[in-house]
Design a protein around this motif. Structure first.
Motif, PDB file in Angstrom:
ATOM      1  N   VAL A 232      16.277  12.898  -8.074  1.00  6.91           N
ATOM      2  CA  VAL A 232      18.162  13.455  -8.075  1.00  6.91           C
ATOM      3  C   VAL A 232      18.513  12.031  -8.159  1.00  6.91           C
ATOM      4  CG1 VAL A 232      19.781  14.833  -7.179  1.00  6.91           C
ATOM      5  CG2 VAL A 232      17.550  16.116  -7.394  1.00  6.91           C
ATOM      6  N   TRP A 233      18.238  11.417  -6.926  1.00  7.44           N
ATOM      7  CA  TRP A 233      18.629  10.325  -7.071  1.00  7.44           C
ATOM      8  C   TRP A 233      18.146   9.120  -7.417  1.00  7.44           C
ATOM      9  CZ3 TRP A 233      23.109  11.790  -4.298  1.00  7.44           C
ATOM     10  CH2 TRP A 233      23.260  12.990  -3.842  1.00  7.44           C
ATOM     11  N   GLY A 234      17.509   9.727  -8.586  1.00 10.39           N
ATOM     12  CA  GLY A 234      16.630   8.129  -9.161  1.00 10.39           C
ATOM     13  C   GLY A 234      16.290   7.134  -8.868  1.00 10.39           C
ATOM     14  N   CYS A 235      15.742   7.469  -7.084  1.00 12.41           N
ATOM     15  CA  CYS A 235      14.820   6.517  -6.873  1.00 12.41           C
ATOM     16  C   CYS A 235      13.304   6.416  -7.393  1.00 12.41           C
ATOM     17  CB  CYS A 235      14.428   7.177  -5.136  1.00 12.41           C
ATOM     18  SG  CYS A 235      15.854   7.551  -4.027  1.00 12.41           S
ATOM     19  N   HIS A 236      12.996   4.728  -7.152  1.00  8.62           N
ATOM     20  CA  HIS A 236      11.815   4.416  -7.662  1.00  8.62           C
ATOM     21  C   HIS A 236      10.500   5.016  -7.124  1.00  8.62           C
ATOM     22  CE1 HIS A 236       8.344   2.542  -9.099  1.00  8.62           C
ATOM     23  NE2 HIS A 236       8.800   1.918  -7.497  1.00  8.62           N
ATOM     24  N   MET A 237       9.580   6.252  -7.339  1.00  6.57           N
ATOM     25  CA  MET A 237       8.593   6.363  -6.972  1.00  6.57           C
ATOM     26  C   MET A 237       8.104   5.415  -6.329  1.00  6.57           C
ATOM     27  SD  MET A 237       7.723   9.476  -5.299  1.00  6.57           S
ATOM     28  CE  MET A 237       7.631  10.588  -6.361  1.00  6.57           C
ATOM     29  N   ASP A 238       7.418   5.494  -5.248  1.00  2.63           N
ATOM     30  CA  ASP A 238       6.232   4.294  -4.256  1.00  2.63           C
ATOM     31  C   ASP A 238       5.246   5.083  -3.626  1.00  2.63           C
ATOM     32  OD1 ASP A 238       4.972   2.812  -2.878  1.00  2.63           O
ATOM     33  OD2 ASP A 238       7.057   1.217  -1.832  1.00  2.63           O
ATOM     34  N   PHE A 239       4.339   5.067  -5.113  1.00  3.94           N
ATOM     35  CA  PHE A 239       3.071   6.356  -4.723  1.00  3.94           C
ATOM     36  C   PHE A 239       2.757   6.008  -3.656  1.00  3.94           C
ATOM     37  CE2 PHE A 239       4.198   6.647  -9.502  1.00  3.94           C
ATOM     38  CZ  PHE A 239       4.405   7.947  -9.458  1.00  3.94           C
ATOM     39  N   ALA A 240       1.996   3.991  -3.247  1.00  7.65           N
ATOM     40  CA  ALA A 240       1.580   3.849  -1.898  1.00  7.65           C
ATOM     41  C   ALA A 240       2.190   4.917  -1.314  1.00  7.65           C
ATOM     42  CB  ALA A 240       1.571   1.818  -2.151  1.00  7.65           C
ATOM     43  N   ASP A 241       3.414   4.439  -0.820  1.00 12.03           N
ATOM     44  CA  ASP A 241       4.191   4.767  -0.110  1.00 12.03           C
ATOM     45  C   ASP A 241       5.191   5.608   0.016  1.00 12.03           C
ATOM     46  OD1 ASP A 241       4.650   4.970   2.475  1.00 12.03           O
ATOM     47  OD2 ASP A 241       4.985   2.735   3.291  1.00 12.03           O
ATOM     48  N   PRO A 242       4.735   6.827   0.015  1.00  7.89           N
ATOM     49  CA  PRO A 242       5.561   7.742  -0.774  1.00  7.89           C
ATOM     50  C   PRO A 242       7.506   8.152   0.297  1.00  7.89           C
ATOM     51  CG  PRO A 242       3.446   8.958  -0.732  1.00  7.89           C
ATOM     52  CD  PRO A 242       3.717   7.417  -0.273  1.00  7.89           C
ATOM     53  N   GLU A 243       6.540   7.651   1.615  1.00 11.78           N
ATOM     54  CA  GLU A 243       7.442   7.608   2.292  1.00 11.78           C
ATOM     55  C   GLU A 243       9.230   6.808   2.119  1.00 11.78           C
ATOM     56  OE1 GLU A 243       6.086   8.413   6.560  1.00 11.78           O
ATOM     57  OE2 GLU A 243       7.703   7.301   8.262  1.00 11.78           O
ATOM     58  N   ASN A 244       8.762   5.823   1.957  1.00  7.67           N
ATOM     59  CA  ASN A 244       9.962   4.597   1.784  1.00  7.67           C
ATOM     60  C   ASN A 244      10.906   4.978   0.487  1.00  7.67           C
ATOM     61  OD1 ASN A 244       9.199   2.492   2.651  1.00  7.67           O
ATOM     62  ND2 ASN A 244       7.449   1.573   1.248  1.00  7.67           N
ATOM     63  N   THR A 245      10.082   5.859  -0.619  1.00  3.95           N
ATOM     64  CA  THR A 245      10.912   6.307  -1.000  1.00  3.95           C
ATOM     65  C   THR A 245      12.063   7.783  -0.692  1.00  3.95           C
ATOM     66  OG1 THR A 245       9.665   6.606  -2.704  1.00  3.95           O
ATOM     67  CG2 THR A 245      10.685   7.870  -3.743  1.00  3.95           C
ATOM     68  N   ALA A 246      11.048   8.713   0.028  1.00  3.84           N
ATOM     69  CA  ALA A 246      11.515   9.117   0.724  1.00  3.84           C
ATOM     70  C   ALA A 246      12.580   9.391   1.739  1.00  3.84           C
ATOM     71  CB  ALA A 246      10.772  10.687   1.713  1.00  3.84           C
ATOM     72  N   LEU A 247      12.944   8.097   2.338  1.00  2.00           N
ATOM     73  CA  LEU A 247      13.558   7.556   3.101  1.00  2.00           C
ATOM     74  C   LEU A 247      14.800   7.253   1.859  1.00  2.00           C
ATOM     75  CD1 LEU A 247      11.983   5.467   6.224  1.00  2.00           C
ATOM     76  CD2 LEU A 247      13.856   7.534   6.314  1.00  2.00           C
ATOM     77  N   GLU A 248      14.687   6.862   1.182  1.00  2.00           N
ATOM     78  CA  GLU A 248      15.640   5.703  -0.110  1.00  2.00           C
ATOM     79  C   GLU A 248      16.092   7.012  -0.896  1.00  2.00           C
ATOM     80  OE1 GLU A 248      14.583   3.544  -3.453  1.00  2.00           O
ATOM     81  OE2 GLU A 248      13.413   2.141  -1.963  1.00  2.00           O
ATOM     82  N   GLY A 249      15.688   8.306  -1.116  1.00  2.75           N
ATOM     83  CA  GLY A 249      16.635   9.374  -1.366  1.00  2.75           C
ATOM     84  C   GLY A 249      17.325   9.911  -0.360  1.00  2.75           C
ATOM     85  N   ILE A 250      17.200   9.587   1.106  1.00  2.00           N
ATOM     86  CA  ILE A 250      18.087  10.432   2.144  1.00  2.00           C
ATOM     87  C   ILE A 250      19.501   8.988   2.308  1.00  2.00           C
ATOM     88  CG2 ILE A 250      18.492  11.045   4.524  1.00  2.00           C
ATOM     89  CD1 ILE A 250      15.308  11.567   4.801  1.00  2.00           C
ATOM     90  N   GLN A 251      18.635   8.211   2.215  1.00  4.67           N
ATOM     91  CA  GLN A 251      20.306   7.330   1.836  1.00  4.67           C
ATOM     92  C   GLN A 251      20.966   6.949   1.450  1.00  4.67           C
ATOM     93  OE1 GLN A 251      20.313   6.058   4.913  1.00  4.67           O
ATOM     94  NE2 GLN A 251      21.029   3.867   4.280  1.00  4.67           N
TER      95      GLN A 251
END
Ligand code: NZQ
Ligand code: ZN
Length: 391
Positions: free
Chosen positions: A311-330
């Protein structure tokens, strides 16, 4: 996917000038004496109320009217409406306005044939019988024009509670996007936020393998995020208004929520804010959603990362998906800010010292069972922690 039944028989009349046929729709769905129910006056100022009355006159349909529904509608006017309908032998309720007018109309519709206090329905009793309801919608937001819900605040204790019942789905809803062009930008943005929240509340599920509804929700979120800046820049952009209005209906008539568990923590936590501080529901959600998501993220990082990516077009960080999840909330926060929504407690007029009271109301007020939320069961302590994240 879980078992489900789905029956959403509302007739929609969508597009320019459709409100002029309201009388025909009332007749089609059996109304002969109508209560026209509306809010604080926007429908008078815009001339909409007169047009709706004219369409009823043209069909020789009698009516009485009751205005004054306030945002976050109150029980007092519902009692008044029930008495009026009984004494005037009203057989059809027509809401002209937003979610507040529609929800108040639904409460009256349920209360008229019921021998007890209509508030019983907002304390856990489901509605099985109600007068038929029609709506002429003036704001894309709550989705009440296609939903089986109604939300009312009782003046005694200021508890904001909801009820459900298939009989509360409107028989018809008139959706003319041009009617939303008179909305102040803040109300437009509150509506967009509410629609987004209705999608998120369904997206946050513990049910596995619900690809079709996942994709429906993501598609609607993408459309909403695409159209929102257009309408904020140009309130008269009819097509953007139209896309947002239909998204609002699709987001909440539950076609996106069937066959899966849902959350509703952001809503339950918000409802205490709009009950206590009388802020707009959408504004409260802009503050509650990012806090709830941050608190619940670890419950299912993949789900949040998926939304962030798709939805938000964030790059998927497969090594650490928590980064991606946090970026989505931002990214969600940035979007909300870009349309003029508040992001903090203080911006809502909420006070830190009220947090214990708010958390208690959310978890224990009325018939609440001690927790809120279907994605993660949040107890009073969790809810207090979430309110603190909003500071
Ligand atoms: O009262 P008027 O004068 O009409 O002004 C309203 C009100 O001040 C104004 N407005 C509406 N259409 C307008 C307009 N002003 C100018 N031009 C127009 N075309 O906007 C203000 C907000 O109206 P309201 O009806 O309160 O907005 P909304 O549709 O967001 O409804 C909010 C209520 O719905 C509940 C919320 O909790 C809140 O009480 N919800 C109902 C749901 C349901 N029944 O399914 C689900 C939602 O999650 C939500 O909880
Ligand atoms: Zn909502």
């Amino acid at each position: 996917m879980d078992n489900f039944t789905f029956y959403a028989p509302t007739y929609f009349a969508f597009g320019k000038d459709t409100e002029n046929d309201t009388g025909k729709y009332v007749k089609q769905f059996g109304g002969s004496k109508v209560l026209i129910h509306f809010g604080g006056g926007s429908v008078i100022r815009s001339g909409l109320l007169d047009r709706v009355k004219k369409s009823l006159d043209e069909e020789n349909i009698a009516y009485v009217d009751l205005g004054g529904v306030q945002p976050n509608p109150r029980s007092g006017l519902v009692y008044k409406g029930i008495d009026l309908c009984r004494s005037e032998k009203v057989d059809f309720i027509l809401a002209v306005g937003g979610g507040s007018a529609i929800d108040s109309a639904k409460a009256i519709a349920a209360g008229v044939p019921y021998n007890g206090d209509f508030w019983d329905y907002y304390q856990g009793r489901s509605v099985k019988e109600a007068l038929p309801i029609g709506t002429v919608l003036t704001i894309a937001a709550a989705g009440s024009e296609g939903s089986y819900n109604s939300v009312i605040t009782h003046e005694n204790g200021m508890l904001k509670r909801s009820t459900t019942g298939e009989v509360l789905r409107p028989k018809f809803s008139v959706l003319n996007p041009a009617l939303t062009q008179t909305l102040p930008p803040y109300q437009t943005a509150c509506g967009i936020t509410d629609i987004l929240a209705h999608l998120y509340e369904r997206y946050l599920t513990n049910t596995k393998q619900v690809e079709v509804t996942d994709r429906l929700i993501e598609g609607l979120m993408l459309a909403l995020v695409h159209e929102a800046p257009k309408v904020m820049a140009n309130p008269n952009d009819y097509d953007a208004r139209a896309n947002i209005m239909w998204t609002g209906m699709l987001a909440h008539n539950n076609s996106c929520g069937v066959g899966r568990s849902q959350d509703w923590a952001s809503h339950d936590i918000e409802h205490e804010l709009s009950a206590l501080y009388d802020c707009a529901h959408g504004a409260g959600l802009a503050v509650s959603m990012p806090a709830v998501f941050t608190y619940n993220m670890k419950h299912d990082v993949t789900r949040f990362a998926q939304a962030a990516h798709r939805v938000w077009g964030c790059h998927m960080d497969f090594a650490d998906p928590e980064n991606t999840a946090l970026e989505g909330i931002q990214a969600l926060r940035r979007f909300l800010k870009s349309i003029g929504m508040p992001l903090t407690f203080a911006e809502l007029g909420a006070k830190e010292e009220d947090i214990p009271k708010l958390a208690k109301m959310a978890c224990h007020g009325d018939v609440r069972t001690g927790t809120v939320g279907g994605f993660v069961k949040l107890n009073e302590q969790d809810v207090a922690n979430i309110y603190r994240l909003m500071l």
